[in-house]
Scaffold this active site. Structure first.
Site, PDB file in Angstrom:
ATOM      1  CG  ASN A  42      -3.573 -13.319   4.045  1.00  0.00           C
ATOM      2  OD1 ASN A  42      -2.603 -13.870   3.543  1.00  0.00           O
ATOM      3  ND2 ASN A  42      -4.518 -13.966   4.718  1.00  0.00           N
ATOM      4  CD  GLU A  43      -0.976  -6.423   7.587  1.00  0.00           C
ATOM      5  OE1 GLU A  43      -1.895  -5.797   7.042  1.00  0.00           O
ATOM      6  OE2 GLU A  43      -0.740  -6.348   8.808  1.00  0.00           O
TER       7      GLU A  43
END
Length: 639
Positions: free
Chosen positions: A158-159
């Protein structure tokens, strides 16, 4: 972008002495959960992570299964993520990772294992992700979710930009994440641009979350996660909203947290009788108010949370003088000790002189990159200097470099060996292999040996430049843990320890230098240091007499530098010495222009090294100490 929370709730973090102890504690916690669920006749649903952080946890779980009967028959697992596209048998596949580290060694039922499918057709990705979410719900939700954390603050993949409602999906990887993964893929150009990942919302639905982080390289992002604003620019900060989160750190990863770095700012009890803490506080204060130490005033102390120190040990002038003298005494131009001198306030002993010195270099260039100036000075001052290259470093050579040397070998045979076809055949084999080599493929044994020979030759050239005879002063250990041909190495083994003990006993050094820089992306430095520590401890336990007259100094430089309050020996470098150090580094031509595995820092190693040396010198200067072009720093290890 999600607006930050106005009043974030910092997460409680547990800091262990090292990652080994921390991992064992987490593994025992997981084992307890599995056993309790089994006693209740229930399944235990685990969310599992990959990467370097959880590997020791998995190794301990395997040990508990083999030696203490821990059963995984009631365990259902869901992995966080997988690169996309990614075949399950690829070297970099998380399917393969989990099998190698955990699943192949325990009795978990294959049908209970769930890992995102990196081979699902693009048109079926959305349906697959929805089904993955449904499978988690059908299993009853995740009881314990294990996490690592990336430098971008990502959990799973999850950037930045991933919000708290995000679910399992296909995501584009951040450039920083791809750079960090470059070592696993033998170059950033081979790293997939996308990945499948559980969403932040999926992770937050777990009943309990355990996040692991090790090493100096994670300290900054750990601080933001634990103490910073909750924002989607650092997705890990959303863990602050979870009611049951455990952040498990080693000393290095927790170093930037306020309770550990500046506890006085929180009004926490401080042992002001500890000289190390006083030095830490004063160097921090001087940098905070941008004053030399000897100019700090009572007002500076009182206005920056150090009134208790002032009350116990003041006035300011007395504390300033004491700490200033301590820092001044770390500086020496005689790293091997100055002969016939009063060594009361010097970091190294005057006698014996000259000393037998053994410098351990994890890779074939760490010696000159991290302490090249000190190495040159030790040689110049007449010490018997030996360098032990602990690993071959063969995976860090570009294929083109190997081909160039194979071409040279063929030309040499053709022109100087009466047309002996051996060289030409060798070149053809190397050329054929490298031409057909797939991205990330392990080199053939022949190519691995060639790349190792290249790095040995460069190490010898650097030693010759330093004035040492490689025939007698270079020791190539080729420790077995490293020789896999892959970025992922084997655990430290008995043979690694045996080879290290044998070398130590043969040389019987009075001074040892070892790499204390534990932030290298492969973990090689960490394993090499463990080999030295365990070897010395075993020799000490056996009553080895020569150790009584041996001191161990830890250096850094390629990836990280010691904080100024930690430094116990500072070796100043003149402009000329810094230039000589650079020339020694340049002898490592295969690492020049662009290292194969640059990590987070894209500069060449000589640039990083010089910048760190100059920064350390500048800090000493700012604190009111003598001004130098550069400084190499060391910390003594007491065994």
């Amino acid at each position: 972008m999600t607006p930050p929370d106005a009043h974030p709730a910092p997460i409680a973090a547990t800091v262990y002495p090292d990652s080994e102890v921390a991992s064992a504690a987490v593994a025992e916690q997981i084992a307890g959960l599995i056993r309790n669920r089994a006693a209740e006749g229930k399944t235990c649903v685990l969310g599992l992570a990959t990467g370097s952080s959880p590997t020791r946890v998995y190794e301990e779980l395997v040990r508990l299964h083999r030696e203490e009967g821990l059963s995984f028959q009631n365990v259902v697992s869901f992995n966080l993520d997988e690169y996309y596209p990614m075949a399950p048998d690829s070297l970099q596949s998380y399917v393969r990772f989990m099998r190698e580290y955990l699943f192949d060694h325990i009795d978990i039922k294959p049908e209970n294992v769930h890992i995102p499918n990196g081979t699902v057709p693009p048109e079926q990705v959305n349906a697959f992700c929805q089904r993955y979410e449904a499978q988690i719900r059908e299993a009853g939700g995740i009881d314990l979710q294990l996490l690592g954390i990336g430098r971008t603050g990502h959990i799973g993949f999850n950037e930045p930009g991933s919000g708290p409602a995000s679910r399992t999906r296909l995501i584009t990887l951040d450039h920083v994440t791809r750079t960090d993964a470059a070592s696993d893929f033998y170059g950033e150009e081979n790293v997939p641009r996308r990945a499948l990942t559980m969403g932040v919302g999926t992770i937050l639905e777990a009943r309990h979350i355990v996040l692991l982080a090790w090493g100096e390289g994670k300290a900054a992002v750990v601080k933001r996660m634990v103490e910073g604003e909750v924002t989607d620019t650092v997705p890990a900060t959303y863990l602050q909203r979870h009611p049951s989160v455990q952040v498990v750190l080693d000393e290095a990863a927790g170093a930037e947290l306020t309770p550990r770095k500046t506890p006085w700012l929180l009004g926490l009890p401080c042992n002001w009788h500890d000289p190390a803490l006083v030095r830490k506080a004063l160097t921090w204060l001087a940098r905070t108010v941008t004053k030399p130490i000897l100019k700090l005033t009572d007002e500076d102390y009182n206005e920056n949370g150090l009134s208790e120190l002032l009350a116990q040990s003041g006035p300011a002038y007395d504390i300033n003088i004491r700490v200033f003298n301590e820092l001044q005494h770390t500086i020496t131009g005689w790293p091997g000790g100055k002969p016939h001198a009063d060594d009361t306030n010097r970091p190294e002993r005057a006698a014996p002189f000259p000393k037998r010195v053994l410098i351990f270099s994890p890779h074939p260039d760490d010696d000159v990159i991290s302490m090249g100036g000190t190495l040159l000075r030790l040689v110049d001052q007449g010490h018997e200097v030996h360098v032990a290259y602990q690993t071959s470093g063969n995976i860090a050579v570009f294929d083109e470099e190997a081909l160039r040397f194979a071409d040279f070998a063929a030309e040499y045979d053709l022109n100087f060996q009466q047309n002996d076809p051996a060289g030409e055949q060798f070149y053809q084999r190397v050329s054929d292999f490298l031409r057909d080599k797939a991205p990330g493929q392990v080199d053939s044994a022949e190519v691995q040996r060639l790349k190792g020979v290249i790095r040995r030759g460069e190490a010898r050239a650097a030693l010759r430049y330093a004035g040492l005879d490689p025939a007698t002063r270079a020791h190539f250990q080729d420790l077995p843990f490293y020789e896999t041909g892959r970025v992922r190495k084997k655990p430290l083994g008995d043979e690694d320890i045996r080879l290290t003990m044998e070398l130590l006993n043969r040389i019987q050094p009075q001074q040892i230098y070892a790499a204390g820089d534990l932030s290298d992306p492969h973990g090689t430095h960490r394993v090499c240091l463990a080999a030295i520590f365990q070897s010395i401890q075993q020799l000490k336990a056996s009553g080895t007499a020569w150790l009584d007259d041996c001191w161990v100094w830890l250096y850094r430089g390629a990836w990280q530098e010691w904080d100024i309050d930690q430094i116990e020996m500072a070796v100043p470098l003149s402009p000329q010495e810094l230039t000589r150090k650079r020339r020694a580094i340049f002898k490592h031509q295969s690492q020049k222009d662009r290292p194969l595995f640059p990590g987070a820092d894209q500069r060449e190693f000589w640039q990083r090294s010089e910048a760190r040396n100059r920064t350390t010198a500048k800090l000493y200067d700012q604190l009111g100490l003598p001004e130098y072009e550069g400084i190499e720093a060391f910390v003594r290890w007491e065994f």
